[in-house]
Write an enzyme that holds these catalytic residues in place. Structure first.
Site, PDB file in Angstrom:
ATOM      1  N   THR A 638      87.048  58.069  29.448  1.00  0.00           N
ATOM      2  CA  THR A 638      88.158  57.136  29.664  1.00  0.00           C
ATOM      3  C   THR A 638      89.135  57.685  30.709  1.00  0.00           C
ATOM      4  O   THR A 638      89.799  56.915  31.404  1.00  0.00           O
ATOM      5  CB  THR A 638      88.890  56.843  28.345  1.00  0.00           C
ATOM      6  OG1 THR A 638      89.291  58.071  27.725  1.00  0.00           O
ATOM      7  CG2 THR A 638      87.995  56.077  27.392  1.00  0.00           C
ATOM      8  N   GLY A 706      99.826  63.296  30.976  1.00  0.00           N
ATOM      9  CA  GLY A 706      99.480  61.912  31.279  1.00  0.00           C
ATOM     10  C   GLY A 706      98.711  61.746  32.569  1.00  0.00           C
ATOM     11  O   GLY A 706      98.826  62.550  33.501  1.00  0.00           O
ATOM     12  N   GLY A 708      97.696  58.032  33.577  1.00  0.00           N
ATOM     13  CA  GLY A 708      97.669  56.637  33.999  1.00  0.00           C
ATOM     14  C   GLY A 708      98.408  56.361  35.289  1.00  0.00           C
ATOM     15  O   GLY A 708      97.948  55.589  36.136  1.00  0.00           O
ATOM     16  N   GLU A 709      99.575  56.985  35.481  1.00  0.00           N
ATOM     17  CA  GLU A 709     100.368  56.696  36.673  1.00  0.00           C
ATOM     18  C   GLU A 709      99.841  57.425  37.909  1.00  0.00           C
ATOM     19  O   GLU A 709      99.778  56.853  39.005  1.00  0.00           O
ATOM     20  CB  GLU A 709     101.836  57.082  36.437  1.00  0.00           C
ATOM     21  CG  GLU A 709     102.422  56.651  35.102  1.00  0.00           C
ATOM     22  CD  GLU A 709     102.452  55.150  34.896  1.00  0.00           C
ATOM     23  OE1 GLU A 709     102.251  54.396  35.861  1.00  0.00           O
ATOM     24  OE2 GLU A 709     102.681  54.722  33.753  1.00  0.00           O
TER      25      GLU A 709
END
Length: 746
Positions: A638, A706, A708-709
């Site tokens: 993912t 993280g 995603g960004e």
């Protein structure tokens, strides 16, 4: 393709549900006696409603009501002064205007709802909405940021929109200087799933909501504030979301209006907006203009950077984002100043969009770094390495972890950077000019407060519970992997339940923080269960009595001694012997004060190869390599998908996406998916993803940061830099469309 990850990739735990249609999104839920509503939007951008004729609509078949500013049901929490934030208590007004949906005849933006038509079917509501007729007293609308840049105001805050390290304008005295302007147009989220809500009052003060939200707890709190009822009486469900990208980070006024109308009509009520309303009712990336001034010495050491940005906001709400923040700390530069301003226009309010602010700012900063490298006759990577910093110059403290040098090296090898020629326009294959570009991205690595519940049953199955919404990145899969890595329960025996306010409280899915936040709570709960098992096994009368925790290992439901594997006990037997049907642990998790001693960021490096046809101006991204330095990779498959999705979005940002306004009328002219061009399969090449996969020792027990960004931040700059390398022409205004390329080449 993902390389060198420590955890084996697994399929998404929700993959089968999604591809077989078993996953229920908010609009899929059906409640008996549901009514449907359709929004009628204003056809002007500024003025007042002079007349509003709803009689034909009210008399249409199946219509249950037409709600306007003349008969909108009251919303108790909206009696206070407006602050614009729909997901918290209403503070004093931020601006001169106020906006409450269907509260007055005043029009503040194009598409503003002027009526909500309710009927017993969606089709009947749609037809009746077409019968609503309005006339307006029109005023001249201000929607063109370029014409009003000089009117920018400093947003409220500690620094007033300004930052300074060292001397202001120090770049002016540098031997080599650069001044350049960059433009980001309006970009719209446009996920496949449309925005909306299904609201059902189950009692006078009890409410059930199915919504497209990135945070069920935030929606619960927003509705509690709006209707002055206890949050515990509001049940919000949003297990699946068909793309958020930022639009679900707040509770929008139309959602609150639907809840109020549902109470008025005494029936469940569903709203699904149409595609054109996605452009006006749920935010967008704001139009932003930026200026970079940069100075360096002849050896390629930065002397000064000044970064000024001006962005649009609404007349009724001040929206801000972190456009200039990356410039403050990314490179070792003694003199840095930033300036951020907003201009109030007659537009609907923007909202954070994937890579919020930083994606906009990175395009300018990383394009300027490439331009300066060219002036210095330096390789763009070498220029960045000469200004590399191991500590955060903005806050004068160490990074919790930073492996960008390795990311530069590995990405360069994968793209074939050695083939790149520093002289632009010098590589051609047939009719195509070939160019290579790269860019850096970064985003805060947050660890927010979160809670999770984990239940281990005597049959060996494990259930993980959290209210967090999975908006698409694979949160359920990541939480499964975290639980598996602690307790070694087989993956097919782990179930994750999420996206519901009945579950332990979790933060909103945004800011690339969920694995760090909720994952830490899951880790702690699983660790507590593991400790409980060890205590049961090693206590007096236990099968492994006298042994210490570090002597034991847990795998596949068996607790055994590391050096004597034959001495073991099955977890199921251990629990049955102690009359335990389940071991149940709920943990709250948040970062400790030690986090304040470090700057915590995730980093990315994007490399692209492009082909540019000088005759047609067409730009094709033919190869892309994205490298992520985001700590330990919890779920490799993912994680790779996150990076691939960011590249696809980055290609759209760089080459195709632009919402166009006809400023004579203040209205969009391409508010549909035929004319607003997102990247499609033909635009996206094979993408290679590389994970540095080194745990961050500070941020959380998994060492994960993280992703995603950073998957998007910087990518548009890499494309623009590659176009320059291919053609020798610098395009600073996104998107890089054929007409702009042709204009530069002729």
């Amino acid at each position: 393709m993902t390389k060198d990850t420590k955890n084996p990739p697994i399929d998404r735990v929700d993959g089968r549900l999604k591809v077989t249609g078993g996953a229920n999104y908010f609009a899929d839920f059906e409640i008996p006696n549901t009514a449907y509503c359709v929004i009628v939007g204003s056809k002007i951008a500024k003025g007042t409603i002079a007349s509003l004729d709803t009689k034909k609509a009210q008399n249409a078949p199946g219509v249950l009501g037409v709600f306007t500013h003349q008969n909108m049901p009251p919303i108790p929490g909206w009696d206070a002064p407006v602050g614009g934030e729909a997901d918290g208590p209403a503070p004093k007004p931020k601006t001169e205007e106020t906006y409450r949906i269907l509260s007055s005849s005043k029009i503040l933006f194009d598409g503003q709802p002027i009526a909500i038509v309710v009927a017993d079917t969606y089709e009947r509501a749609t037809y009746a909405a077409s019968l609503v007729k309005a006339t307006y007293s029109k005023q001249t609308a201000r929607t063109d940021l370029q014409k009003h840049v000089a009117e920018g105001i400093a947003p409220k805050g500690a620094d007033g929109g300004n930052y300074l390290r060292g001397k202001p304008d120090a770049y002016q005295a540098a031997p080599v200087t650069l001044e350049a302007n960059y433009t980001i147009p309006i970009e719209v989220h446009n996920p496949m799933e449309l925005h909306g809500i299904l609201a059902h009052w189950t009692g006078p003060n009890t409410l059930m909501i199915y919504a497209k939200t990135q945070g069920v707890n935030a929606t619960q709190q927003a509705m509690a504030e709006a209707f002055k009822i206890a949050p515990k009486n509001i049940h919000v469900h949003a297990e699946f979301m068909g793309g958020g990208f930022g639009m679900g980070l707040r509770t929008w006024p139309q959602e609150t209006a639907v809840v109020a109308i549902a109470r008025k009509i005494g029936r469940p009520l569903k709203l699904v907006v149409n595609r054109s309303q996605m452009f006006t009712l749920v935010g967008h990336r704001p139009y932003t203009v930026q200026t970079i001034n940069m100075g360096a010495d002849q050896d390629g050491k930065l002397i000064g950077i000044a970064h000024a940005a001006t962005a649009e906001t609404a007349s009724y709400e001040d929206f801000t984002e972190a456009t200039v923040n990356m410039t403050k700390f990314m490179y070792a530069c003694p003199n840095v100043s930033t300036r951020y301003r907003i201009v109030r226009l007659d537009r609907s309010v923007p909202i954070w969009m994937r890579g919020p602010g930083e994606a906009t700012g990175a395009f300018a900063l990383e394009s300027a770094m490439d331009e300066m490298a060219h002036k210095l006759k330096l390789d763009p990577i070498e220029f960045r390495l000469r200004n590399y910093t191991e500590t955060d110059p903005e806050h004068n403290r160490p990074y919790s972890s930073k492996n960008l040098k390795e990311a530069y090296q590995r990405g360069a090898e994968a793209i074939g950077w050695s083939k790149r020629k520093n002289e632009p326009g010098s590589t051609r294959e047939g009719d195509w000019l070939i160019g290579y570009g790269m860019s850096t991205g970064t985003f805060n690595a947050f660890r927010w407060e979160a809670s999770a519940r984990v239940l281990l049953k005597a049959d060996g199955s494990l259930t993980v519970q959290s209210a967090v919404t999975d908006i698409g990145p694979g949160t359920g899969t990541a939480l499964t992997m975290i639980a598996h890595n602690v307790l070694n329960v087989p993956l097919n025996r782990i179930k994750v339940e999420y996206g519901d306010t009945s579950l332990p409280k979790a933060p909103t899915q945004g800011g690339s923080a969920i694995v760090s936040a909720v994952g830490s709570a899951v880790f702690d709960a699983c660790t507590s269960i593991k400790q409980a098992l060890i205590e049961l096994a090693t206590k007096n009368g236990g099968p492994l009595v006298g042994r210490q925790a570090d002597e034991l290992t847990l795998a596949d439901g068996i607790l055994s001694i590391l050096t004597e594997p034959k001495k073991k006990v099955a977890v199921s037997d251990l629990m049955q012997a102690n009359n335990l049907a389940v071991i149940d642990r709920t943990k709250e998790s948040k970062g400790g004060p030690q986090l304040q001693n470090y700057s915590m960021y995730s980093f990315s490096v994007h490399f692209v190869q492009v082909r540019v046809n000088p005759l047609t101006g067409v730009v094709r991204v033919t190869k892309a390599v994205s490298v992520a330095d985001s700590g330990r990779i919890v779920s490799p498959k993912t994680a790779a998908s996150q990076m691939i999705g960011g590249v696809a979005g980055g290609i759209g940002m760089a080459l195709t996406e632009e919402a166009v306004i006809d400023h004579r009328f203040g209205r969009f002219v391409n508010n549909n998916l035929a004319d607003y061009h997102v990247a499609v399969h033909a635009d996206v090449p094979a993408i290679e993803t590389i994970m540095i996969d080194k745990p961050d020792p500070i941020i959380n027990p998994m060492g994960a940061k993280g992703m995603g960004e950073i998957a998007l931040i910087g990518f548009a700059g890499a494309v623009a830099n590659a176009v320059f390398n291919a053609t020798g022409q610098r395009i600073r205004d996104l998107p890089i469309t054929p007409d702009k390329v042709m204009q530069k080449l002729t």
